[in-house]
Design an enzyme around this catalytic site. Structure first.
Site, PDB file in Angstrom:
ATOM      1  N   CYS A  40      -0.678 -47.718 -55.628  1.00  4.73           N
ATOM      2  CA  CYS A  40       0.675 -48.021 -56.085  1.00  4.73           C
ATOM      3  C   CYS A  40       1.208 -49.244 -55.331  1.00  4.73           C
ATOM      4  CB  CYS A  40       1.543 -46.782 -55.853  1.00  4.73           C
ATOM      5  SG  CYS A  40       3.295 -46.990 -56.124  1.00  4.73           S
ATOM      6  N   HIS A  41       2.263 -49.843 -55.863  1.00  2.00           N
ATOM      7  CA  HIS A  41       2.824 -51.050 -55.244  1.00  2.00           C
ATOM      8  C   HIS A  41       3.315 -50.834 -53.827  1.00  2.00           C
ATOM      9  CE1 HIS A  41       2.650 -53.748 -58.673  1.00  2.00           C
ATOM     10  NE2 HIS A  41       2.797 -52.663 -59.391  1.00  2.00           N
ATOM     11  N   THR A  42       3.760 -49.628 -53.535  1.00  2.05           N
ATOM     12  CA  THR A  42       4.263 -49.371 -52.189  1.00  2.05           C
ATOM     13  C   THR A  42       3.149 -49.486 -51.151  1.00  2.05           C
ATOM     14  OG1 THR A  42       5.778 -47.850 -53.271  1.00  2.05           O
ATOM     15  CG2 THR A  42       5.746 -47.804 -50.883  1.00  2.05           C
ATOM     16  N   HIS A  62      -0.478 -42.584 -51.332  1.00  2.00           N
ATOM     17  CA  HIS A  62       0.554 -41.536 -51.469  1.00  2.00           C
ATOM     18  C   HIS A  62       0.602 -40.951 -52.873  1.00  2.00           C
ATOM     19  CE1 HIS A  62       2.430 -45.196 -52.898  1.00  2.00           C
ATOM     20  NE2 HIS A  62       3.229 -44.433 -53.608  1.00  2.00           N
ATOM     21  N   GLU A  63      -0.427 -41.216 -53.693  1.00  2.00           N
ATOM     22  CA  GLU A  63      -0.393 -40.763 -55.095  1.00  2.00           C
ATOM     23  C   GLU A  63      -1.675 -39.971 -55.369  1.00  2.00           C
ATOM     24  OE1 GLU A  63       1.556 -43.227 -58.686  1.00  2.00           O
ATOM     25  OE2 GLU A  63      -0.493 -43.859 -58.318  1.00  2.00           O
ATOM     26  N   CYS A  92      11.641 -28.602 -48.068  1.00  2.00           N
ATOM     27  CA  CYS A  92      11.601 -27.481 -47.112  1.00  2.00           C
ATOM     28  C   CYS A  92      12.437 -26.308 -47.578  1.00  2.00           C
ATOM     29  CB  CYS A  92      12.057 -27.953 -45.734  1.00  2.00           C
ATOM     30  SG  CYS A  92      13.854 -28.122 -45.547  1.00  2.00           S
ATOM     31  N   CYS A  95      16.769 -27.321 -45.152  1.00  2.00           N
ATOM     32  CA  CYS A  95      17.607 -28.290 -44.443  1.00  2.00           C
ATOM     33  C   CYS A  95      18.937 -28.468 -45.192  1.00  2.00           C
ATOM     34  CB  CYS A  95      16.884 -29.627 -44.291  1.00  2.00           C
ATOM     35  SG  CYS A  95      16.722 -30.579 -45.813  1.00  2.00           S
ATOM     36  N   CYS A  98      18.283 -30.064 -48.638  1.00  2.00           N
ATOM     37  CA  CYS A  98      17.736 -29.143 -49.644  1.00  2.00           C
ATOM     38  C   CYS A  98      18.791 -28.126 -50.074  1.00  2.00           C
ATOM     39  CB  CYS A  98      16.504 -28.423 -49.097  1.00  2.00           C
ATOM     40  SG  CYS A  98      15.018 -29.444 -49.037  1.00  2.00           S
ATOM     41  N   CYS A 106      14.870 -34.299 -48.960  1.00  2.00           N
ATOM     42  CA  CYS A 106      14.662 -33.381 -47.833  1.00  2.00           C
ATOM     43  C   CYS A 106      14.454 -34.188 -46.548  1.00  2.00           C
ATOM     44  CB  CYS A 106      13.436 -32.513 -48.111  1.00  2.00           C
ATOM     45  SG  CYS A 106      12.966 -31.455 -46.727  1.00  2.00           S
ATOM     46  N   ARG A 110      11.615 -36.128 -41.821  1.00  2.00           N
ATOM     47  CA  ARG A 110      11.839 -37.545 -42.100  1.00  2.00           C
ATOM     48  C   ARG A 110      11.489 -38.454 -40.905  1.00  2.00           C
ATOM     49  NH1 ARG A 110      10.668 -41.004 -43.674  1.00  2.00           N
ATOM     50  NH2 ARG A 110      11.675 -42.986 -44.043  1.00  2.00           N
ATOM     51  N   CYS A 169       3.380 -39.840 -57.719  1.00  2.00           N
ATOM     52  CA  CYS A 169       4.374 -40.913 -57.561  1.00  2.00           C
ATOM     53  C   CYS A 169       4.869 -41.440 -58.901  1.00  2.00           C
ATOM     54  CB  CYS A 169       3.843 -42.063 -56.697  1.00  2.00           C
ATOM     55  SG  CYS A 169       5.081 -43.355 -56.423  1.00  2.00           S
ATOM     56  N   ARG A 364      -2.626 -48.451 -63.838  1.00  2.00           N
ATOM     57  CA  ARG A 364      -3.014 -47.792 -62.597  1.00  2.00           C
ATOM     58  C   ARG A 364      -4.543 -47.756 -62.487  1.00  2.00           C
ATOM     59  NH1 ARG A 364       1.557 -47.924 -60.765  1.00  2.00           N
ATOM     60  NH2 ARG A 364       2.632 -46.230 -59.685  1.00  2.00           N
TER      61      ARG A 364
HETATM   62  N1  APR Z   1      11.951 -59.410 -66.109  1.00  2.00           N
HETATM   63  C1  APR Z   1      11.285 -58.546 -66.926  1.00  2.00           C
HETATM   64  N2  APR Z   1      10.106 -57.979 -66.604  1.00  2.00           N
HETATM   65  C2  APR Z   1       9.553 -58.289 -65.416  1.00  2.00           C
HETATM   66  C3  APR Z   1      10.191 -59.187 -64.511  1.00  2.00           C
HETATM   67  C4  APR Z   1      11.448 -59.765 -64.909  1.00  2.00           C
HETATM   68  N3  APR Z   1      12.104 -60.600 -64.130  1.00  2.00           N
HETATM   69  N4  APR Z   1       9.406 -59.280 -63.407  1.00  2.00           N
HETATM   70  C5  APR Z   1       8.353 -58.469 -63.606  1.00  2.00           C
HETATM   71  N5  APR Z   1       8.423 -57.870 -64.809  1.00  2.00           N
HETATM   72  C6  APR Z   1       7.508 -56.878 -65.399  1.00  2.00           C
HETATM   73  C7  APR Z   1       6.038 -57.150 -65.202  1.00  2.00           C
HETATM   74  O1  APR Z   1       5.522 -57.995 -66.236  1.00  2.00           O
HETATM   75  C8  APR Z   1       5.437 -55.747 -65.256  1.00  2.00           C
HETATM   76  O2  APR Z   1       5.063 -55.393 -66.580  1.00  2.00           O
HETATM   77  O3  APR Z   1       7.725 -55.651 -64.722  1.00  2.00           O
HETATM   78  C9  APR Z   1       6.563 -54.845 -64.821  1.00  2.00           C
HETATM   79  C10 APR Z   1       6.335 -54.174 -63.468  1.00  2.00           C
HETATM   80  O4  APR Z   1       5.274 -53.307 -63.595  1.00  2.00           O
HETATM   81  P1  APR Z   1       4.214 -53.017 -62.451  1.00  2.00           P
HETATM   82  O5  APR Z   1       3.972 -54.244 -61.667  1.00  2.00           O
HETATM   83  O6  APR Z   1       3.056 -52.320 -63.085  1.00  2.00           O
HETATM   84  O7  APR Z   1       4.998 -52.002 -61.467  1.00  2.00           O
HETATM   85  P2  APR Z   1       5.203 -50.427 -61.501  1.00  2.00           P
HETATM   86  O8  APR Z   1       4.019 -49.739 -60.952  1.00  2.00           O
HETATM   87  O9  APR Z   1       5.696 -50.007 -62.841  1.00  2.00           O
HETATM   88  O10 APR Z   1       6.384 -50.282 -60.435  1.00  2.00           O
HETATM   89  C11 APR Z   1       7.622 -50.907 -60.659  1.00  2.00           C
HETATM   90  O11 APR Z   1       8.709 -49.465 -59.106  1.00  2.00           O
HETATM   91  O12 APR Z   1       7.623 -48.077 -57.649  1.00  2.00           O
HETATM   92  C12 APR Z   1       8.304 -49.261 -57.774  1.00  2.00           C
HETATM   93  O13 APR Z   1       7.448 -50.636 -56.044  1.00  2.00           O
HETATM   94  C13 APR Z   1       7.412 -50.401 -57.418  1.00  2.00           C
HETATM   95  O14 APR Z   1       9.161 -51.889 -57.471  1.00  2.00           O
HETATM   96  C14 APR Z   1       8.038 -51.468 -58.194  1.00  2.00           C
HETATM   97  C15 APR Z   1       8.513 -50.803 -59.472  1.00  2.00           C
HETATM   98 ZN    ZN Z   2      14.669 -29.960 -46.807  1.00  2.00          ZN
END
Ligand code: APR
Ligand code: ZN
Length: 369
Positions: A40-42, A62-63, A92, A95, A98, A106, A110, A169, A364
């Site tokens: 994931c992006h995080t 984390h996924e 939990c 807390c 929760c 929760c 943390r 996630c 993904r």
């Molecule tokens: N305007 C419109 N669409 C955009 C723009 C913009 N300015 N910038 C990026 N995009 C589009 C991309 O083309 C892509 O299809 O946003 C989409 C983002 O998708 P992913 O990169 O696959 O990200 P995703 O896994 O969906 O997560 C999105 O959520 O969990 C958070 O950290 C993660 O901030 C991220 C967001």
């Molecule tokens: Zn809790």
């Protein structure tokens, strides 16, 4: 025990597959054999070094989804052999947070989770005697990981790991944003910014609850086809419209959207998402994660005239309660996860999975062990 893990030794460096030492579960903890994990992006954000709270060396991820392999003293809610999804937001049920019933945030563990250690202040992972940090309390880029009991959701025994791991996630974040945070009603007009893994789940949840218009906004027109498969009714590419995007969307939704969702993490888009909401009642939910230190802005008049700005983490879902239900929805065919899995690869190819994500080639990648 020795376990196989992708270790992040330092920011900006590729991950390294290593055999690391994992200590067994202490009281209140469980050992989980991870069978599959999404990327994931995080994870990428922390690996890049841009995350001010990032700690190294660490085992990211984390996924995930897996099987309970061993339980520590006093563990009662899961047993060996149970299928589980690790939770980066635990539940939990004890807390202040929760018990409030008003939030899923929760706070029970943390502090230590943020420090990359277990609740007793120590790490279970090490290599050659050197400590390796846990990450988000989950560390799913390892074939075994240790988790507090309150940070695992028990799921049904027939759930396929390489699909339901995404419920850890992206799936829950998107679906929960619609159902728990916005509480979208049937007949609503919805605008979703960003059609990646998170945005697609917002779309399928909007369809599930009976939304009327489901407008998807993305700079990449190649995202259109998949989004339509998930329930998008109208597509807008901001680079292809003339004039102001907000005015265009207000016009398209005949006065503004009832609900909008920012699924990108872009503070300028967050403003657009708020401002294309309907006067008097439109609600905009921030789902995407913006970079550390960034700030949002709008004119207060937008809020005075009835628009509401909200945010959500893990879709407002209480993990141990809600995650098993989302697994059931998948197993019953109510939601689509299969189409979100663009490719499945062995953990050894994890750096390729990060590359593919950065290039925007995949929704993904799921890694198996
Ligand atoms: N305007 C419109 N669409 C955009 C723009 C913009 N300015 N910038 C990026 N995009 C589009 C991309 O083309 C892509 O299809 O946003 C989409 C983002 O998708 P992913 O990169 O696959 O990200 P995703 O896994 O969906 O997560 C999105 O959520 O969990 C958070 O950290 C993660 O901030 C991220 C967001
Ligand atoms: Zn809790």
């Amino acid at each position: 025990m020795k376990v196989k893990a992708a270790v992040a030794y330092s920011a900006g460096k590729p991950l390294s597959i290593e055999m690391v030492d994992l200590a067994g579960p202490q009281a209140g903890e469980v050992l989980v054999e991870i069978k599959a994990t999404g990327v994931c992006h995080t994870d990428a954000y922390t690996l890049s070094g841009a995350d001010p709270e990032g700690l190294f060396p660490a085992i990211l991820g984390h996924e995930g989804a897996g099987i309970v392999a061993e339980i520590g003293a006093g563990v009662t809610s899961v047993k060996v052999g149970d299928r589980v999804i690790p939770l980066y937001i635990p539940e939990c049920r004890n807390c202040e947070y929760c018990l409030s019933r008003k939030t899923n945030l929760c706070q029970a563990i943390r502090l230590t989770q943020g420090q990359g250690v277990m609740p007793d202040g120590t790490s279970r992972f090490s290599i050659d005697g050197q400590k390796i940090h846990h990450y988000m309390g989950t560390s799913t880029f390892a074939n075994y990981t240790v988790l507090p009991e309150i940070a695992v959701a028990k799921i049904r025994d027939d759930a396929p790991f390489d699909k339901v791991c995404l419920i850890g996630c992206g799936v829950t974040t998107g679906i929960g944003a619609v159902i728990n945070t916005a509480k979208v009603e049937p007949g609503s007009n919805v605008v979703v910014f960003g059609l990646g893994g998170v945005g697609l789940n917002v779309i399928q949840a909007a369809r599930l609850v009976g939304a009327n218009m489901i407008v998807g906004v993305d700079l990449n027109s190649e995202k259109r086809q998949m989004a339509e498969k998930f329930g998008m009714t109208h597509f807008v590419n901001p680079s292809e419209i003339e004039g102001d995007l907000v005015a265009y969307l207000v016009d398209l939704t005949k006065g503004g959207a009832d609900y909008t969702f920012e699924c990108i993490g872009n503070i300028n888009v967050m403003r657009q998402a708020l401002e294309c909401c309907h006067k008097g009642w439109g609600v905009s939910v921030i789902v995407g994660v913006a970079g550390a230190g960034q700030e949002i802005s709008t004119r207060p008049f937008q809020l005075v005239t009835g628009r509401v700005w909200k945010g959500t983490a893990f879709g407002g879902a209480k993990g141990r309660t809600d995650v098993p239900k989302i697994v059931d929805w998948y197993m019953d065919g109510k939601i689509n996860i299969d189409s979100l899995v663009s490719q499945v690869m062995p953990i050894e190819q994890i750096n390729q999975a990060f590359d593919a994500m950065h290039k925007g080639e995949v929704i993904r990648t799921v890694l198996t062990f």
